[in-house]
Design a protein around this motif. Structure first.
Motif, mmCIF file in Angstrom:
data_model
loop_
_atom_site.group_PDB
_atom_site.id
_atom_site.type_symbol
_atom_site.label_atom_id
_atom_site.label_comp_id
_atom_site.label_asym_id
_atom_site.label_seq_id
_atom_site.Cartn_x
_atom_site.Cartn_y
_atom_site.Cartn_z
ATOM 1 N N ASP A 77 0.875 -1.172 0.000
ATOM 2 C CA ASP A 77 0.000 0.000 0.000
ATOM 3 C C ASP A 77 0.916 1.228 0.000
ATOM 4 O OD1 ASP A 77 -1.616 2.215 0.782
ATOM 5 O OD2 ASP A 77 -3.090 0.826 1.622
ATOM 6 N N ARG A 80 -0.116 4.564 2.106
ATOM 7 C CA ARG A 80 0.119 4.518 3.551
ATOM 8 C C ARG A 80 1.618 4.483 3.851
ATOM 9 N NH1 ARG A 80 -4.867 1.313 3.534
ATOM 10 N NH2 ARG A 80 -6.442 2.389 4.795
ATOM 11 N N GLN A 129 -7.704 -4.632 19.123
ATOM 12 C CA GLN A 129 -8.104 -4.411 17.736
ATOM 13 C C GLN A 129 -8.415 -2.933 17.459
ATOM 14 O OE1 GLN A 129 -11.366 -7.206 17.235
ATOM 15 N NE2 GLN A 129 -9.967 -8.811 16.573
ATOM 16 N N ARG A 131 -8.525 0.600 15.720
ATOM 17 C CA ARG A 131 -8.658 1.008 14.326
ATOM 18 C C ARG A 131 -8.384 2.503 14.203
ATOM 19 N NH1 ARG A 131 -7.898 -3.370 13.520
ATOM 20 N NH2 ARG A 131 -9.207 -4.987 12.529
ATOM 21 N N GLY A 133 -7.467 5.973 11.305
ATOM 22 C CA GLY A 133 -7.485 6.486 9.948
ATOM 23 C C GLY A 133 -6.112 7.021 9.569
ATOM 24 N N ALA A 165 -4.603 0.458 10.772
ATOM 25 C CA ALA A 165 -5.037 1.303 9.651
ATOM 26 C C ALA A 165 -5.839 0.516 8.624
ATOM 27 C CB ALA A 165 -3.822 1.944 8.986
ATOM 28 N N GLY A 166 -5.976 -0.796 8.851
ATOM 29 C CA GLY A 166 -6.827 -1.597 7.979
ATOM 30 C C GLY A 166 -6.114 -2.562 7.054
ATOM 31 N N LEU A 167 -4.787 -2.623 7.103
ATOM 32 C CA LEU A 167 -4.053 -3.555 6.241
ATOM 33 C C LEU A 167 -4.067 -4.959 6.841
ATOM 34 C CD1 LEU A 167 -0.949 -1.468 5.088
ATOM 35 C CD2 LEU A 167 -3.219 -1.636 4.075
ATOM 36 N N GLU A 168 -4.014 -5.958 5.969
ATOM 37 C CA GLU A 168 -4.039 -7.350 6.429
ATOM 38 C C GLU A 168 -3.067 -8.193 5.618
ATOM 39 O OE1 GLU A 168 -8.045 -8.649 5.925
ATOM 40 O OE2 GLU A 168 -8.790 -7.586 7.698
#
Length: 256
Positions: A77, A80, A129, A131, A133, A165-168
């Motif tokens: 990404d 980011r 967990q 989260r 932005g 930040a939402g990456l997996e």
């Protein structure tokens, strides 16, 4: 200054031990996204002392993260990665400069403490967990820069930020590798200007980096076959034990 002279007083057995750990740490890093900075001090500190460890790992990480970034390039990404690098650049340089001012005992205390704290920190962040932005990622990157600049084993913090930040999965490993390349270049520049890049540092960095390159591609081949919780548990035990050993040795130096 010749690179070969950096291996003075180091036996073949000791070099083999460093090489095996480098390969193992690279595979673990390719699977979990962290591990090299946490594992390599366990064999480097007894051989060369604590002071050269962060410069050695910073230079060797250029090889490690280059191969990891190449192996996982399509998952990265980039947006980011740029956010983190832009916000962490200055604090990374400051952290690296602060590290160059430490004594051997002080460096051992910093590295040992960071290794021990990284284990519960990773578990807490994963459990909650959290989260965030882009703004939260940017703010967290400022603090991360200080730690990555002056310690070893702080990769778990970056991983936690990226996952929050939402990456997996592979995206975390790929983006982490790209960011670590950037912060690594900043650290090397600071260490070079401060005179911390010696023949010994270069010799061990090239040995570790060269051997670690295949590890990223081996990790990619095994990433879907090996249970992550098994090597994570082993890594946690090794990291905590190593951190305690470093802190104990540093305390003895300060008391003596």
């Amino acid at each position: 200054m010749t690179i070969v002279s950096g291996f003075a007083d180091i036996s073949i057995f000791q070099l083999l031990l460093v090489a095996l750990m480098a390969l193992f740490a690279s595979i673990i890093g390719g699977l979990a996204g962290y591990g090299t900075g946490a594992l390599m001090p366990l064999v480097l500190v007894p051989l060369v002392g604590a002071e050269p460890v962060v410069p050695i790992i910073a230079i060797s990480a250029i090889f490690t993260n280059s191969s990891r970034a190449l192996a996982y390039l399509r998952y990265a990404d980039r947006r980011r990665a740029l956010i983190v690098l832009a916000c962490a650049a200055l604090t990374t340089a400051l952290g690296a400069y602060g590290y160059t001012r430490l004594t051997n005992a002080g460096a051992a205390l910093v590295i040992g403490s960071m290794l021990i704290l990284s284990v519960p920190l990773r578990r807490v962040l994963r459990r909650r967990q959290v989260r965030i932005g882009d703004a939260g990622l940017a703010a967290g990157s400022v603090g991360y820069g200080v730690l990555v600049g002056g310690t070893s084993g702080s990769g778990v913090i970056l991983l936690s930020l990226l996952m929050a930040a939402g990456l997996e999965g592979a995206a975390v490993i790929a983006t982490d590798a790209m960011i670590s390349l950037g912060t690594g270049l900043i650290k090397i520049s600071v260490f070079g200007l401060a005179g911390a890049v010696t023949a010994q540092v270069l010799a061990f960095a090239l040995l570790i980096g060269g051997i670690a390159i295949p590890g990223a591609f081996l990790a990619k081949a095994f990433v879907e076959r090996m249970p992550v919780h098994i090597h994570t548990a082993i890594l946690d035990v090794a990291v905590i034990t190593g951190g305690l050993v470093m802190i104990t040795a540093a305390a003895r130096q300060l008391i003596a």
